[in-house]
Write an enzyme that holds these catalytic residues in place. Structure first.
Site, mmCIF file in Angstrom:
data_model
loop_
_atom_site.group_PDB
_atom_site.id
_atom_site.type_symbol
_atom_site.label_atom_id
_atom_site.label_comp_id
_atom_site.label_asym_id
_atom_site.label_seq_id
_atom_site.Cartn_x
_atom_site.Cartn_y
_atom_site.Cartn_z
ATOM 1 N NE ARG A 1 -16.023 16.596 -25.298
ATOM 2 C CZ ARG A 1 -16.938 15.554 -24.287
ATOM 3 N NH1 ARG A 1 -17.609 15.892 -23.408
ATOM 4 N NH2 ARG A 1 -16.746 14.234 -24.607
ATOM 5 C CD GLU B 1 -14.436 2.815 -17.868
ATOM 6 O OE1 GLU B 1 -14.035 1.408 -17.963
ATOM 7 O OE2 GLU B 1 -15.750 2.815 -18.437
ATOM 8 C CD GLN C 1 -2.241 3.720 1.549
ATOM 9 O OE1 GLN C 1 -2.690 2.982 2.501
ATOM 10 N NE2 GLN C 1 -1.060 4.201 1.123
ATOM 11 C CG ASP C 2 -6.668 5.398 -5.032
ATOM 12 O OD1 ASP C 2 -7.621 5.721 -5.592
ATOM 13 O OD2 ASP C 2 -6.273 4.059 -5.392
ATOM 14 C CG ASN C 3 -0.045 5.554 -2.003
ATOM 15 O OD1 ASN C 3 -0.941 5.893 -0.971
ATOM 16 N ND2 ASN C 3 0.531 4.749 -1.960
ATOM 17 N NE ARG D 1 8.307 11.585 -5.069
ATOM 18 C CZ ARG D 1 7.751 12.246 -3.853
ATOM 19 N NH1 ARG D 1 7.795 11.576 -2.826
ATOM 20 N NH2 ARG D 1 7.747 13.629 -3.937
ATOM 21 C CG HIS E 1 10.697 3.036 -1.664
ATOM 22 N ND1 HIS E 1 10.298 4.187 -1.918
ATOM 23 C CD2 HIS E 1 12.107 3.413 -1.383
ATOM 24 C CE1 HIS E 1 10.994 5.324 -1.617
ATOM 25 N NE2 HIS E 1 12.280 4.862 -1.483
ATOM 26 C CG HIS F 1 7.336 1.017 -7.556
ATOM 27 N ND1 HIS F 1 6.920 2.199 -7.108
ATOM 28 C CD2 HIS F 1 7.582 0.953 -9.079
ATOM 29 C CE1 HIS F 1 6.414 2.797 -8.355
ATOM 30 N NE2 HIS F 1 6.827 2.168 -9.435
ATOM 31 C CE1 TYR G 1 2.811 6.273 -5.629
ATOM 32 C CE2 TYR G 1 2.697 4.240 -4.450
ATOM 33 C CZ TYR G 1 3.194 5.455 -4.532
ATOM 34 O OH TYR G 1 3.880 6.257 -3.635
ATOM 35 C CG ASP H 1 8.660 2.297 3.584
ATOM 36 O OD1 ASP H 1 8.877 3.526 3.746
ATOM 37 O OD2 ASP H 1 8.307 1.689 2.704
ATOM 38 C CG ASP I 1 14.611 6.820 -1.335
ATOM 39 O OD1 ASP I 1 13.730 7.457 -2.205
ATOM 40 O OD2 ASP I 1 14.301 5.763 -0.494
HETATM 41 C C1 T46 Z 1 4.175 5.742 0.814
HETATM 42 C C2 T46 Z 1 3.564 6.212 1.847
HETATM 43 C C3 T46 Z 1 4.049 7.359 2.836
HETATM 44 N N1 T46 Z 1 3.351 8.127 3.719
HETATM 45 C C4 T46 Z 1 4.026 9.143 4.435
HETATM 46 C C5 T46 Z 1 5.526 8.988 4.995
HETATM 47 C C6 T46 Z 1 6.229 10.046 5.019
HETATM 48 O O1 T46 Z 1 6.119 10.792 6.085
HETATM 49 C C7 T46 Z 1 5.585 10.713 3.594
HETATM 50 C C8 T46 Z 1 6.581 10.446 2.424
HETATM 51 O O2 T46 Z 1 7.133 9.170 2.529
HETATM 52 P P1 T46 Z 1 8.306 8.568 1.331
HETATM 53 O O3 T46 Z 1 9.118 9.467 1.480
HETATM 54 O O4 T46 Z 1 8.414 7.144 1.996
HETATM 55 O O5 T46 Z 1 7.471 8.534 -0.043
HETATM 56 P P2 T46 Z 1 7.981 8.235 -1.249
HETATM 57 O O6 T46 Z 1 9.628 8.263 -1.316
HETATM 58 O O7 T46 Z 1 7.027 8.558 -2.524
HETATM 59 O O8 T46 Z 1 7.760 6.456 -1.162
HETATM 60 C C9 T46 Z 1 7.081 5.841 -2.160
HETATM 61 O O9 T46 Z 1 7.777 5.501 -3.318
HETATM 62 C C10 T46 Z 1 7.738 4.653 -4.369
HETATM 63 C C11 T46 Z 1 7.490 5.025 -5.560
HETATM 64 C C12 T46 Z 1 6.936 3.542 -3.845
HETATM 65 O O10 T46 Z 1 6.415 2.489 -4.349
HETATM 66 C C13 T46 Z 1 6.145 3.584 -2.413
HETATM 67 O O11 T46 Z 1 4.665 3.699 -2.333
HETATM 68 C C14 T46 Z 1 6.624 4.731 -1.409
HETATM 69 O O12 T46 Z 1 7.823 3.923 -0.779
HETATM 70 O O13 T46 Z 1 4.403 10.160 3.367
HETATM 71 C C15 T46 Z 1 2.102 7.566 4.139
HETATM 72 O O14 T46 Z 1 1.451 8.246 5.054
HETATM 73 N N2 T46 Z 1 1.522 6.671 3.330
HETATM 74 C C16 T46 Z 1 2.156 5.814 2.305
HETATM 75 O O15 T46 Z 1 1.680 4.917 1.948
#
Ligand code: T46
Length: 189
Positions: free
Chosen positions: A24, A29, A47-49, A60, A63, A120, A133, A144, A171
């Site tokens: 399948r 896990e 928190q899960d992202n 990205r 950070h 990261h 993540y 941040d 960035d």
């Molecule tokens: C990280 C984060 C962002 N946000 C909101 C803030 C902004 O309005 C929007 C996009 O955020 P950002 O541009 O900072 O997302 P990434 O560029 O993917 O940032 C991440 O990129 C690298 C890979 C990382 O390791 C971090 O987890 C994180 O910094 O999501 C949230 O509401 N919660 C969160 O935990």
């Protein structure tokens, strides 16, 4: 069961959860507190992202969140393929400024554990990548921070040319490593 594939820089771990394949497809896990604790990852994630990046060459990172909101992360890819990078930003660490990188993909099922104190980031190596993540501290916009992903002193080979990287404004405006004042201190561990 989770295989510890590699360890580096005093805390970064590359791991591979067991994948049960059959006609399948597969079952795995992706997180199991008991199995991950057995290889030294005892983190209480809160928190899960999930981020989707549409084009190959999207970056990205690099950070961090400053203390007291510093985050440890457990990163995996559920669609596509990315170069995932952790940079030691702990002042006093013997590996300060050094990085570990790994190609994480939906196919290889690898996950990277990035402790607090590390920058990261990832670069997508194909179109339409989904990165998921876990973090052990909630998002705190005020703490941040970022460092340029293509910093010459960090000298990271991302797997694709950096000149046409797709970046957020944040960035693109990130400081160089030499101008970065790290909020992290190595604890001698
Ligand atoms: C990280 C984060 C962002 N946000 C909101 C803030 C902004 O309005 C929007 C996009 O955020 P950002 O541009 O900072 O997302 P990434 O560029 O993917 O940032 C991440 O990129 C690298 C890979 C990382 O390791 C971090 O987890 C994180 O910094 O999501 C949230 O509401 N919660 C969160 O935990």
């Amino acid at each position: 069961m989770v295989e510890l594939v590699a360890e580096a820089l005093g805390g970064v771990k590359l791991v591979r959860p067991r994948r049960f394949e059959d006609e399948r497809g597969f079952f795995t896990e992706t997180w199991n507190a008991r199995a991950f604790a057995a290889i030294g990852i005892n983190t209480a994630f809160v928190q899960d992202n999930h981020s989707r990046s549409v084009r190959a060459g999207t970056v990205r990172g690099l950070h961090y969140q400053a203390p007291p909101f510093a985050q440890a992360k457990l990163v995996r890819v559920s669609q596509g393929r990315v170069m995932d990078v952790a940079v030691d930003a702990r002042v006093g660490s013997p590996s300060y400024g050094q990085h570990f990188k790994a190609e994480l993909s939906a196919d290889n099922g690898l996950q990277l554990f990035v402790p607090a104190g590390f920058l990261h980031g990832f670069m997508t190596l194909e179109d339409d990548c989904h990165v998921q993540y876990k973090v052990d501290a909630h998002y705190d916009r005020a703490s941040d921070g970022a460092v340029r992903f293509d910093d010459p002193d960090l000298a990271i080979d991302w797997g694709l040319p950096t000149g046409r990287a797709i970046l957020s404004q944040k960035d693109a405006a990130a400081p160089l490593w030499r101008d970065f004042t790290s909020p992290f201190v190595w604890q001698g561990d």
